[in-house]
Design a protein around this motif. Structure first.
Motif, short mmCIF file in Angstrom:
data_model
loop_
_atom_site.label_atom_id
_atom_site.label_comp_id
_atom_site.label_asym_id
_atom_site.label_seq_id
_atom_site.Cartn_x
_atom_site.Cartn_y
_atom_site.Cartn_z
N THR A 127 142.54 4.97 -11.23
CA THR A 127 141.56 4.97 -10.07
C THR A 127 142.19 4.92 -8.82
O THR A 127 141.82 5.72 -7.71
N ILE A 128 143.30 3.97 -8.68
CA ILE A 128 144.10 3.69 -7.22
C ILE A 128 144.67 5.05 -6.94
O ILE A 128 144.95 5.41 -6.01
N GLU A 129 145.45 5.78 -8.19
CA GLU A 129 146.26 6.88 -8.03
C GLU A 129 145.19 7.98 -7.28
O GLU A 129 145.68 8.72 -6.78
N TRP A 130 144.23 8.02 -8.30
CA TRP A 130 143.19 9.04 -7.88
C TRP A 130 142.78 8.94 -6.42
O TRP A 130 142.64 9.99 -5.89
N SER A 131 142.35 7.76 -5.88
CA SER A 131 141.89 7.58 -4.63
C SER A 131 143.03 7.99 -3.52
O SER A 131 142.66 8.49 -2.48
N LEU A 132 144.50 7.82 -3.96
CA LEU A 132 145.34 8.06 -2.95
C LEU A 132 145.54 9.43 -3.02
O LEU A 132 145.43 9.98 -1.98
N TRP A 133 145.45 10.18 -4.11
CA TRP A 133 145.48 11.70 -3.97
C TRP A 133 144.33 12.39 -3.31
O TRP A 133 144.58 13.19 -2.50
N LYS A 134 143.09 11.58 -3.38
CA LYS A 134 141.88 12.05 -2.80
C LYS A 134 142.02 12.09 -1.29
O LYS A 134 141.76 12.95 -0.33
#
Length: 430
Positions: A37-44
């Motif tokens: 989730t953290i990685e997804w939020s960063l990419w987003k």
């Protein structure tokens, strides 16, 4: 055997280990999902920031007359250059797809007047934990729309676009505009309130910085680093040549004390009124060919639905051959603009070829003066000075620079508020 089993069943030792073992998959799963989730939020977030920057770059590109069309973010567009600067490919580890709608095809920003640009970006990224249970990498998408939106209404505009000051206050002027003022100057003191002014005008905007808020009324909205304001009269040109007969003559001849003209275009060498002299014009365009418009103390100028055009028919020294505007204290001045025609709403139009100069155009107000309509002097300073007050009914001022000096007073009274020019700025709207 049965007795041994019952004994084991009643034994409580080791329960924590059993429970921990049973909960371990849940703990590992939660940690894996949190990491994803953290990685997804960063990419987003990275993708969204790039889409925002590209949309803004697209609108600024259109305002700079660059080509921004719907389709892909090609390498030749300001959008693509923005994506290169943001280094989005390196940060995501992949090249995202990028499409442009200019203007957007749906929503409230479809009108071409908004110069709106919508950018949609997408990329597929494999998540470390979730990919163990997913057949394909999920797609991350981000979209942004930037447009020109109104940010103020102005009746005083300074067109100077260098690193300098465009709006100046000195002495103790009282300025009550009932609208905003803006300058295209880029300096650290683009708006410079020196002295002890009393200024009622909002918003106050500049391409550069505003050097303090001294003298401005409470509640004034300040907008430094605003986009430049277009010349609202850029499309209006000079009267057609050849010049009418009589341009080589002054409006007043010899001991003549009055001059009047109506219903037409009239051309004079100059118009200089001294004490006791009167000029009256109605429904007229008055061309001053290489001469000044001067009204001294004790003189009277009545201009009803008329426009003064200061220009030159000379072919040499054009920039310095165009006359000046001087209204001195003690004069009686009543001016109103035409309601139709080329110079609609304009009382003074000065040829934009005139060279910049200090104190070239001075309006020394007094209680006997009433001026309405637009004063357009795009390449020179317009200065309000003196110790009196001028009643400005629905006045608008467009100058290269605009200054208020001395103890001058300008009160811009107009039923329903003065007419204004719309100001815009580029913002993210979706």
């Amino acid at each position: 055997m049965i007795k041994l089993i019952k004994k084991l069943w009643r034994d409580r030792r080791g329960n924590a280990l059993v429970i921990a073992g049973a909960a371990l998959p849940l703990i590992i799963g939660s940690a894996g999902l949190a990491s994803d989730t953290i990685e997804w939020s960063l990419w987003k977030r990275q993708l969204q920031r790039s889409a925002d920057s590209a949309a803004l770059a697209g609108v600024f590109g259109k305002l700079a007359s660059q080509t921004v069309t719907s389709g892909n973010c090609s390498a030749s567009t300001p959008l693509s250059r923005s994506l290169t600067v943001s280094n989005i490919n390196t940060r995501l580890g992949a090249t995202p797809t990028c499409t442009v709608q200019a203007p957007p095809t749906s929503g409230i920003w479809t009108a071409s007047s908004y110069n709106a640009v919508k950018v949609t970006m997408a990329t597929s990224r494999r998540l470390a934990f979730s990919s163990l249970f997913m057949n394909a990498a999920p797609t991350i998408t981000a979209s942004a729309t930037a447009a020109m939106v109104q940010n103020g209404k102005y009746c005083v505009i300074s067109l100077k676009n260098t690193v300098a000051t465009g709006l100046t206050f000195s002495g103790n002027p009282t300025v009550n505009l009932g609208c905003g003022m803006k300058t295209n100057a880029k300096g650290s003191a683009a708006v410079d309130p020196n002295g002890s002014p009393t200024i009622t005008a909002s918003p106050v905007a500049a391409v550069g910085q505003i050097n303090g808020t001294t003298g401005f009324a409470s509640g004034t909205t300040f907008q430094p680093f605003a986009p430049p304001q277009e010349d609202p009269y850029a499309a209006i040109g000079l009267p057609a040549t050849p010049w009418p007969n009589g341009c080589n003559q002054a409006a007043l001849q010899g001991n003549q004390s009055t001059v009047s003209a109506s219903n037409g275009t009239f051309c004079y060498k100059n118009l200089t009124l001294t004490s006791g002299q009167t000029a009256t014009f109605t429904d007229a365009t008055i061309i001053l060919d290489s001469g000044d418009l001067t009204v001294n103390g004790g003189a009277t100028l009545n201009c009803t639905r008329c426009t003064f055009v200061l220009t030159t028919s000379a072919t040499n020294n054009i920039s310095t051959g165009i006359g000046k505007v001087t209204f001195n204290g003690g004069a009686t001045i009543n001016m109103s603009p035409p309601t139709t025609g080329t110079y609609k709403d304009m009382v003074i139009y000065k040829d934009r070829r005139a060279a910049d100069c200090n104190n070239c155009n001075k309006i020394n107000g007094n209680s006997y003066s009433t001026i309405s309509g637009s004063i357009y002097i795009p390449s020179q300073e317009v200065q309000f000075s003196g110790d009196g007050g001028v009643s400005s009914n629905c006045v608008r001022i467009v100058g290269y620079t605009v200054s208020f000096a001395g103890n001058s007073t300008i009160s811009n009274s107009c039923p329903g508020g003065p007419p204004t020019f719309d100001g815009y700025m580029v913002r993210l709207v979706e």
